[in-house]
Design a protein around this motif. Structure first.
Motif, PDB file in Angstrom:
ATOM      1  N   THR A 372       0.984  -1.067  -0.137  1.00 22.06           N
ATOM      2  CA  THR A 372      -0.048   0.022  -0.063  1.00 22.06           C
ATOM      3  C   THR A 372       1.004   1.281  -0.125  1.00 22.06           C
ATOM      4  O   THR A 372       1.889   1.264   0.803  1.00 22.06           O
ATOM      5  N   VAL A 373       0.391   2.201  -0.804  1.00 22.91           N
ATOM      6  CA  VAL A 373       1.168   3.439  -0.964  1.00 22.91           C
ATOM      7  C   VAL A 373       0.661   4.309   0.206  1.00 22.91           C
ATOM      8  O   VAL A 373      -0.498   4.666   0.414  1.00 22.91           O
ATOM      9  N   GLU A 374       1.844   4.670   1.326  1.00 30.46           N
ATOM     10  CA  GLU A 374       1.266   5.279   2.387  1.00 30.46           C
ATOM     11  C   GLU A 374       0.824   6.705   2.102  1.00 30.46           C
ATOM     12  O   GLU A 374       1.320   7.710   1.415  1.00 30.46           O
ATOM     13  N   LYS A 375      -0.510   7.064   2.623  1.00 26.81           N
ATOM     14  CA  LYS A 375      -1.348   8.288   2.267  1.00 26.81           C
ATOM     15  C   LYS A 375      -0.648   9.172   3.406  1.00 26.81           C
ATOM     16  O   LYS A 375      -1.079   9.224   4.638  1.00 26.81           O
ATOM     17  N   ARG A 376       0.533  10.032   3.153  1.00 21.91           N
ATOM     18  CA  ARG A 376       0.917  10.747   4.233  1.00 21.91           C
ATOM     19  C   ARG A 376       0.370  12.085   4.150  1.00 21.91           C
ATOM     20  O   ARG A 376       0.289  12.748   3.283  1.00 21.91           O
ATOM     21  N   SER A 377      -0.042  12.688   5.506  1.00 30.00           N
ATOM     22  CA  SER A 377      -0.741  13.830   5.668  1.00 30.00           C
ATOM     23  C   SER A 377       0.330  14.945   5.445  1.00 30.00           C
ATOM     24  O   SER A 377       0.243  16.051   4.987  1.00 30.00           O
ATOM     25  N   ARG A 449       8.118  -1.142  -7.921  1.00 28.98           N
ATOM     26  CA  ARG A 449       7.704  -2.193  -8.621  1.00 28.98           C
ATOM     27  C   ARG A 449       6.795  -2.798  -7.591  1.00 28.98           C
ATOM     28  O   ARG A 449       6.095  -3.707  -7.605  1.00 28.98           O
ATOM     29  N   LYS A 450       7.324  -2.731  -6.307  1.00 28.18           N
ATOM     30  CA  LYS A 450       6.553  -3.368  -5.226  1.00 28.18           C
ATOM     31  C   LYS A 450       5.259  -2.957  -4.652  1.00 28.18           C
ATOM     32  O   LYS A 450       4.475  -3.465  -3.899  1.00 28.18           O
ATOM     33  N   TYR A 451       5.013  -1.510  -5.115  1.00 29.12           N
ATOM     34  CA  TYR A 451       3.592  -0.754  -4.599  1.00 29.12           C
ATOM     35  C   TYR A 451       2.579  -1.473  -5.380  1.00 29.12           C
ATOM     36  O   TYR A 451       2.735  -1.801  -6.702  1.00 29.12           O
ATOM     37  N   ASP A 452       1.353  -1.275  -4.893  1.00 31.53           N
ATOM     38  CA  ASP A 452       0.138  -1.607  -5.621  1.00 31.53           C
ATOM     39  C   ASP A 452       0.038  -0.583  -6.950  1.00 31.53           C
ATOM     40  O   ASP A 452       0.131   0.575  -6.526  1.00 31.53           O
ATOM     41  N   TYR A 453       0.003  -1.322  -8.140  1.00 26.08           N
ATOM     42  CA  TYR A 453      -0.037  -0.284  -9.434  1.00 26.08           C
ATOM     43  C   TYR A 453      -0.850   0.695  -9.431  1.00 26.08           C
ATOM     44  O   TYR A 453      -0.544   2.005  -9.693  1.00 26.08           O
ATOM     45  N   GLN A 454      -2.052   0.629  -9.211  1.00 33.33           N
ATOM     46  CA  GLN A 454      -3.146   1.469  -9.217  1.00 33.33           C
ATOM     47  C   GLN A 454      -2.975   2.602  -8.106  1.00 33.33           C
ATOM     48  O   GLN A 454      -3.261   3.833  -8.171  1.00 33.33           O
ATOM     49  N   GLU A 455      -2.736   2.310  -6.854  1.00 29.01           N
ATOM     50  CA  GLU A 455      -2.231   3.205  -5.796  1.00 29.01           C
ATOM     51  C   GLU A 455      -0.973   3.944  -6.140  1.00 29.01           C
ATOM     52  O   GLU A 455      -1.070   5.220  -5.774  1.00 29.01           O
ATOM     53  N   LEU A 457      -0.235   4.973  -9.167  1.00 25.04           N
ATOM     54  CA  LEU A 457      -0.572   5.928 -10.127  1.00 25.04           C
ATOM     55  C   LEU A 457      -1.338   6.935  -9.459  1.00 25.04           C
ATOM     56  O   LEU A 457      -1.362   8.123  -9.889  1.00 25.04           O
ATOM     57  N   SER A 458      -2.021   6.822  -8.580  1.00 26.40           N
ATOM     58  CA  SER A 458      -2.926   7.617  -7.807  1.00 26.40           C
ATOM     59  C   SER A 458      -2.252   8.976  -7.294  1.00 26.40           C
ATOM     60  O   SER A 458      -2.976   9.840  -6.820  1.00 26.40           O
ATOM     61  N   ILE A 459      -0.977   8.676  -6.804  1.00 19.61           N
ATOM     62  CA  ILE A 459      -0.086  10.013  -6.368  1.00 19.61           C
ATOM     63  C   ILE A 459       0.414  10.813  -7.478  1.00 19.61           C
ATOM     64  O   ILE A 459       1.068  11.888  -6.998  1.00 19.61           O
ATOM     65  N   PHE A 460       0.086  10.546  -8.579  1.00 24.03           N
ATOM     66  CA  PHE A 460       0.681  11.532  -9.780  1.00 24.03           C
ATOM     67  C   PHE A 460      -0.643  12.214 -10.335  1.00 24.03           C
ATOM     68  O   PHE A 460      -1.977  11.634 -10.722  1.00 24.03           O
ATOM     69  N   SER A 461      -0.543  13.314 -10.781  1.00 27.61           N
ATOM     70  CA  SER A 461      -1.367  14.191 -11.601  1.00 27.61           C
ATOM     71  C   SER A 461      -0.652  14.776 -12.820  1.00 27.61           C
ATOM     72  O   SER A 461       0.350  15.251 -12.618  1.00 27.61           O
ATOM     73  N   VAL A 462      -0.848  14.203 -13.962  1.00 28.75           N
ATOM     74  CA  VAL A 462      -0.026  14.807 -14.957  1.00 28.75           C
ATOM     75  C   VAL A 462      -0.826  15.217 -16.115  1.00 28.75           C
ATOM     76  O   VAL A 462      -2.220  15.086 -16.481  1.00 28.75           O
ATOM     77  N   ALA A 552      -2.886  15.655  -6.050  1.00 25.77           N
ATOM     78  CA  ALA A 552      -1.914  14.638  -5.806  1.00 25.77           C
ATOM     79  C   ALA A 552      -0.472  15.146  -5.372  1.00 25.77           C
ATOM     80  O   ALA A 552      -0.193  16.307  -5.788  1.00 25.77           O
ATOM     81  N   PRO A 553       0.269  14.330  -4.588  1.00 27.44           N
ATOM     82  CA  PRO A 553       1.601  14.976  -4.276  1.00 27.44           C
ATOM     83  C   PRO A 553       2.365  15.217  -5.372  1.00 27.44           C
ATOM     84  O   PRO A 553       3.476  16.156  -5.114  1.00 27.44           O
ATOM     85  N   PHE A 554       2.168  14.559  -6.565  1.00 28.69           N
ATOM     86  CA  PHE A 554       3.198  14.749  -7.676  1.00 28.69           C
ATOM     87  C   PHE A 554       2.499  15.233  -8.814  1.00 28.69           C
ATOM     88  O   PHE A 554       1.449  14.528  -8.984  1.00 28.69           O
TER      89      PHE A 554
END
Length: 637
Positions: A372-377, A449-455, A457-462, A552-554
């Motif tokens: 899981t990609v950690e959702k950091r506040s 590569r170890k992170y859930d793929y869809q999660e 992707l969710s940290i990027f806005s392009v 998104a953070p990025f």
């Protein structure tokens, strides 16, 4: 050329077992996605096939009674049963037809987008980015459009087989006594007469099988037109529709008279091809087969009449039963002929279904990850490229070589370089559209590569260079969904510099974009019908608002201000630096003036990072960045 294609298509012909397996798989696919379509189709076509037998049977009983004892109570019973069953069957058939029509249209439009779009979204991006994969999809679509083969043809065959099967079943039930009832006593032992009946029965059977045999010969020419049809279909749609009807071509059409060019291409590739195709389809062996197949149905009808009338003449049954047997045997024979004919068509269509499954079966080899990609506040994320190299599939040279880079939340990174230097590849790897050939990309010290793929992707806005907006309300475009926070959407549009534009729109966030989208044609809200046209700069600002709404953070911006004037560009970058204080922003730009807003600049050249530093540092080094900067500055002197 024809000989070559015939040889190739001989290899494509499928065995009976392969045909059954592919058809079973297609049925499973349709059942999983559109079960109501399958059920409604089978029930409606069953009733469609069986309903005509009701008046056929009862009419025969009435005629027999009228020709015989004429008992009133028996006649009344047959008439009432005929009326009741005809009404019920007609009502049920009508209701089933309405149900089947609705689901047939729903499944047609949905499967067009679902099966292929779902695969495109789920497949590894390198497979979708491969021209071979896209060519397979184009062939599938063109085979369906030009030749009519594929899943839609499978559903047509299912309908035909259902009708034919129940025609045969009903015909057997009503005509079995035709063959079992004996002749009158004085004719039963007449061997010559019995042989005549056997011969006529054999002729009926022969005319049943004849259309299937002729149809097999006729369809042997289909494959040689498949590849030709794909080419013809592409030309027709490109030059027959898109060239003339796409408004973006209007200016060039008028200035350069591209209509003349289009007419020439259509004339050479379409009209001549269609003419030659019609000639081949309607002459020679195929034309003979079509004529023979049509003639066989008339012969079959004649033999049936002859058999039934002779048997009635020689005392096997009454005059009323003639209508029953003629109708039943004729319908049964037509059903059998249709079954055999459709079976041959199914085998042909299976070749095209196989191509569909070859596309749907393209393997997904990219590891999807489970962490899981950690959702950091605090959005404290760090990305590191550690000795990353990448080579595109089937390419001999590396697009990136030994890239090492770190960037943290809150930083502004500019990626610059000449065309083909590896900037876009760098972004594709960061977003994990591709995996590195060598090296690692780390998020907070863990291989991405170890992170859930869809999660992940969710940290990027392009905002890609070739971003897409849809013919739908501006609010839904910004939110990338049908439901959204209207206050947030409006805030993002204002931050992107579209506050004044939004105030001028009567429908506000419900303002429909574009006038030529299919969605606009079906929209029922009068306030947004027709849509508004937006400029390239306004489109970019809407895309920028969409990237902000995702929060998104990025945030990655690939040429985000290419369509903006210098003042708007300055406003956009100023706003982004004020707004995105807790985000990491990565800019790809050929306008080096935008780099002055960034904390760090990475200069790519031939797949490697050759310079890295701030704007002032890189100018002071006198390297490639300095060379590019002063080359652009020359234009402003």
């Amino acid at each position: 050329m024809v000989i070559h294609m015939n040889q190739e298509n001989e290899k494509e012909k499928l065995s009976g077992r392969e045909t059954v397996e592919i058809c079973c798989r297609t049925m499973k696919l349709m059942w999983e996605n559109f079960p109501r379509n399958i059920v409604s189709s089978i029930l409606y076509n069953m009733m469609k096939a069986l309903t005509p037998y009701i008046p056929l049977y009862f009419s025969a009983q009435l005629l027999n009674e009228l020709a015989g004892a004429r008992r009133q109570e028996i006649l009344t019973k047959w008439v009432l049963l005929l009326l009741i069953l005809t009404f019920i069957s007609g009502l049920v058939t009508h209701l089933l037809h309405s149900w089947e029509t609705v689901h047939r249209h729903i499944s047609y439009w949905e499967h067009q987008s679902q099966f292929y779009s779902r695969k495109l979204l789920e497949a590894d991006f390198d497979k979708i980015d491969d021209a071979v994969t896209l060519d397979k999809l184009t062939q599938i679509e063109n085979n369906q459009t030009f030749m009519g083969y594929g899943i839609n043809q499978f559903m047509i065959h299912l309908e035909k087989i259902t009708v034919a099967f129940f025609q045969v079943l009903g015909g057997i039930l009503l005509s079995v006594s035709l063959f079992t009832l004996p002749l009158a006593e004085q004719y039963r032992r007449n061997m010559k007469l019995n042989m005549v009946f056997v011969g006529i029965a054999a002729l009926i059977v022969g005319t049943v099988f004849l259309p299937a045999l002729l149809g097999r010969v006729e369809r042997s020419h289909i494959f040689e037109w498949a590849d030709h049809g794909v080419k013809l279909n592409r030309v027709f749609f490109a030059y027959g529709f898109d060239l003339y009807q796409n408004k973006s071509n209007a200016l060039d059409m008028r200035i350069y008279r591209q209509d003349l060019f289009g007419d020439n291409v259509l004339g050479r590739n379409c009209r001549d091809s269609i003419t030659s195709m019609e000639a081949i389809l309607n002459k020679g062996i195929r034309g003979f087969c079509q004529a023979g197949s049509a003639m066989s149905s008339y012969l079959m009808m004649g033999f049936i009449y002859l058999y039934v009338c002779l048997k009635a003449w020689f005392g096997a049954f009454g005059i009323g039963s003639v209508t029953q047997y003629v109708g039943a045997v004729n319908s049964m024979a037509k059903g059998l002929a249709e079954l055999f004919k459709t079976a041959a068509q199914v085998r042909t269509n299976a070749v095209f279904l196989k191509k569909i499954f070859e596309f749907l079966d393209i393997p997904n080899e990219m590891y999807q990850g489970t962490l899981t990609v950690e959702k950091r506040s605090d959005r404290d994320y760090e990305v590191e490229f550690r000795d990353v190299s990448f080579r595109y599939p089937n390419a001999s040279e590396y697009a990136l070589r030994h890239v090492n880079m770190k960037f943290k939340v809150g930083e502004r990174l500019a990626v610059v370089g000449r065309n083909g230097s590896g900037k876009t590849t760098f972004i594709k790897l960061l977003c994990r559209l591709y995996d590195p050939t060598e090296g690692q990309i780390l998020l907070n010290g863990i291989d991405i590569r170890k992170y859930d793929y869809q999660e992940y992707l969710s940290i990027f806005s392009v905002v890609f260079q070739d971003f897409q907006l849809l013919a739908m309300p501006v609010g839904q475009n910004v939110a990338a969904g049908t439901s959204y926070d209207a206050v947030r959407v409006e805030d993002c549009l204002r931050k992107a510099g579209l506050g004044d534009w939004l105030e001028r729109q009567e429908a506000g966030l419900d303002t429909f974009l574009y006038r030529d989208g299919m969605e606009a044609r079906f929209h029922i809200d009068k306030a947004v019908q027709g849509g508004v046209e937006v400029s390239g700069g306004e489109e970019q600002k809407i895309a920028l608002a969409r990237s902000m709404y995702r929060d998104a953070p990025f945030i990655i911006l690939d040429e985000p201000t290419a369509a903006l004037d210098p003042v708007s560009e300055y406003e956009v970058y100023t706003h982004f630096n004020d707004i995105m204080t807790d985000c990491t922003a990565i800019y790809i730009s050929h306008r080096l003036a935008s780099c002055r807003f960034c904390d760090e600049i990475a200069v790519f050249h031939q797949g490697s990072v050759i310079e890295q530093g701030s704007h002032e540092e890189l100018l002071g080094r006198g390297g490639q960045y300095s060379e590019l900067w002063y080359a652009q500055a020359e234009y402003y002197k």
